[in-house]
Scaffold this active site. Structure first.
Site, PDB file in Angstrom:
ATOM      1  N   LYS A  37      12.236  31.986  19.192  1.00 29.39           N
ATOM      2  CA  LYS A  37      12.581  32.331  17.809  1.00 29.39           C
ATOM      3  C   LYS A  37      13.125  31.103  17.086  1.00 29.39           C
ATOM      4  CE  LYS A  37      17.053  33.977  19.461  1.00 29.39           C
ATOM      5  NZ  LYS A  37      17.803  35.151  19.935  1.00 29.39           N
ATOM      6  N   TYR A 264      29.299   7.990  -2.158  1.00 34.74           N
ATOM      7  CA  TYR A 264      29.838   8.954  -3.129  1.00 34.74           C
ATOM      8  C   TYR A 264      31.330   9.168  -2.921  1.00 34.74           C
ATOM      9  CZ  TYR A 264      25.080  10.390  -4.371  1.00 34.74           C
ATOM     10  OH  TYR A 264      23.786  10.428  -4.810  1.00 34.74           O
TER      11      TYR A 264
HETATM   12  C1  LIG Z   1      18.141  34.892  21.281  1.00 35.03           C
HETATM   13  C2  LIG Z   1      18.089  35.939  22.317  1.00 35.03           C
HETATM   14  C3  LIG Z   1      17.980  35.601  23.674  1.00 35.03           C
HETATM   15  C4  LIG Z   1      18.075  34.181  24.189  1.00 35.03           C
HETATM   16  O1  LIG Z   1      19.425  33.799  24.247  1.00 35.03           O
HETATM   17  P1  LIG Z   1      19.909  32.396  24.899  1.00 35.03           P
HETATM   18  O2  LIG Z   1      21.384  32.485  24.889  1.00 35.03           O
HETATM   19  O3  LIG Z   1      19.402  31.327  24.003  1.00 35.03           O
HETATM   20  O4  LIG Z   1      19.314  32.322  26.248  1.00 35.03           O
HETATM   21  C5  LIG Z   1      17.831  36.636  24.576  1.00 35.03           C
HETATM   22  N1  LIG Z   1      17.796  37.924  24.168  1.00 35.03           N
HETATM   23  C6  LIG Z   1      17.924  38.283  22.877  1.00 35.03           C
HETATM   24  C7  LIG Z   1      17.905  39.733  22.501  1.00 35.03           C
HETATM   25  C8  LIG Z   1      18.081  37.310  21.911  1.00 35.03           C
HETATM   26  O5  LIG Z   1      18.204  37.672  20.633  1.00 35.03           O
END
Ligand SMILES: *Cc1c(COP(=O)(O)O)cnc(C)c1O
Length: 369
Positions: A37, A264
């Site tokens: 993701k 800045y």
């Molecule tokens: C993002 C996510 C993961 C992965 O988590 P990590 O801590 O990056 O391993 C696993 N399960 C769900 C439901 C997530 O949303």
């Protein structure tokens, strides 16, 4: 490797490191869902997905429908689960594309069944149980009736049951063990009714690395496949290595007299005659406008001085340090014997490594190496 000579700032993704990390995780008894993701935590979703599947992952996890679509459009055929909420309007497309959906309400299940009937292909559902995170999910006691409804009514099939841990990255395992106990109770109730689906899953990276008893059929690592550390209390060990380096270039080096303001607001004043370098990265690239940043140049750590601009930063070189326009500057990664990790940058910014790599802006090209 793609040519970097034309780039002001870029990230290099070591796909070999991702391959090795996934292989390592795939050695367990469970299958691996590589979580890609947020554009693969900033690493590039399509490239990471391809390498992860080659290296032994059998599933891909995303948060949104458009992320699943990007993978399908790139020709990725592996099973994909959308872990987050999906608007009912896109469920028919998801069912047609054989993208699995997380469901966490009776309405969602009805919409998915409707979508499946519409396109003539069962929607594939993973029922999300809230075992204590108290974000998305159904109450454990609702799980049976919802699973039965998926089972008896046409248009969808129950492919998985899952939950998510709130505190897997903390030293104290108590909260995670409580969540697992609730999960196991629900699984038991499903099993006795013949409703336990093919894929039962609970573990994110932290849990997958720490607790083999939480692997079930599938583990869902994100961080670990990128070689990022779940937390300071949970070092990764030497088996997993970081894949992302973030680089920029020196645009100019100038001698600035003592007592002059830099950038800045003149928030930094030179204390003597100083060598100031201008580097082509800024907050428009995701390099935060935050005091205390450090970078690497010529294998040495240098402080960022003055404000971070949208496209540039200014750094103070060591007295007499030799450097010239075009030299590589490292923001995350190694140079000579020096290293800046995503975790170190996160600590300076008062955040976590996830937000650092996810926050690298889309205008920064991702170059596979
Ligand atoms: C993002 C996510 C993961 C992965 O988590 P990590 O801590 O990056 O391993 C696993 N399960 C769900 C439901 C997530 O949303």
């Amino acid at each position: 490797m793609d040519d970097t000579s034309g780039q002001a700032t870029w990230i290099e993704i070591d796909l070999g490191a991702i391959r090795a990390n996934v292989r390592q995780l795939a050695r367990s008894d469970a299958q691996v869902m590589a979580v890609v993701k947020a554009n693969g935590y900033g690493h590039g979703a399509v490239a990471v997905a391809r390498v992860a599947i080659e290296a032994g992952a059998s599933w891909l996890g995303v948060a949104r429908w458009n992320e699943a679509l990007e993978l399908r459009r790139a020709g990725v055929r592996a099973p994909i689960l959308i872990l987050g909420a999906v608007p009912h309007a896109v469920m028919p497309e998801a069912a047609a594309a054989e993208v699995s959906l997380a469901v966490f309400s009776a309405e969602g299940i009805r919409a998915a069944q409707h979508a499946g009937r519409q396109v003539g292909r069962d929607a594939r559902l993973h029922l999300k149980i809230d075992t204590g995170m108290h974000r998305l999910g159904v109450q454990p006691e609702e799980a049976i009736s919802l699973a039965e409804r998926i089972d008896v009514e046409p248009g969808a099939s129950l492919e998985g049951v899952f939950s998510h841990l709130a505190r897997a990255d903390e030293a104290d395992p108590a909260a995670s063990l409580n969540q697992q106990a609730v999960f196991d109770g629900t699984l038991q109730a499903l099993s006795v009714r013949g409703l336990r689906p093919t894929y039962v899953h609970l573990a994110n990276s932290a849990a997958a690395l720490r607790w083999p008893q939480m692997h079930y059929d599938l583990v869902r690592p994100g961080l670990a496949i990128y070689g990022l550390q779940p937390s300071s209390s949970l070092p990764l060990g030497r088996d997993l290595s970081p894949a992302l380096s973030w680089k920029a270039r020196l645009a100019q080096v100038r001698e600035v007299p003592r007592g002059e303001g830099i950038g800045y607001g003149h928030t930094y004043q030179t204390g003597e005659r100083e060598l100031i370098g201008v580097v082509t990265v800024g907050y428009g690239d995701g390099f935060r406008r935050w005091p205390g940043n450090q970078v690497l140049l010529g294998g040495r750590q240098l402080p960022v001085v003055g404000r971070v601009s949208m496209d540039q930063i200014t750094v103070r070189l060591h007295p007499g340090q030799l450097a010239e326009a075009g030299d590589e500057v490292v923001l995350i990664g190694t140079q000579g014997n020096a290293r800046i990790s995503a975790e170190a940058l996160a600590e300076g910014w008062g955040t976590i490594n996830y937000e650092v790599t996810c926050g690298i802006a889309p205008r920064v090209p991702r170059l596979p190496i």
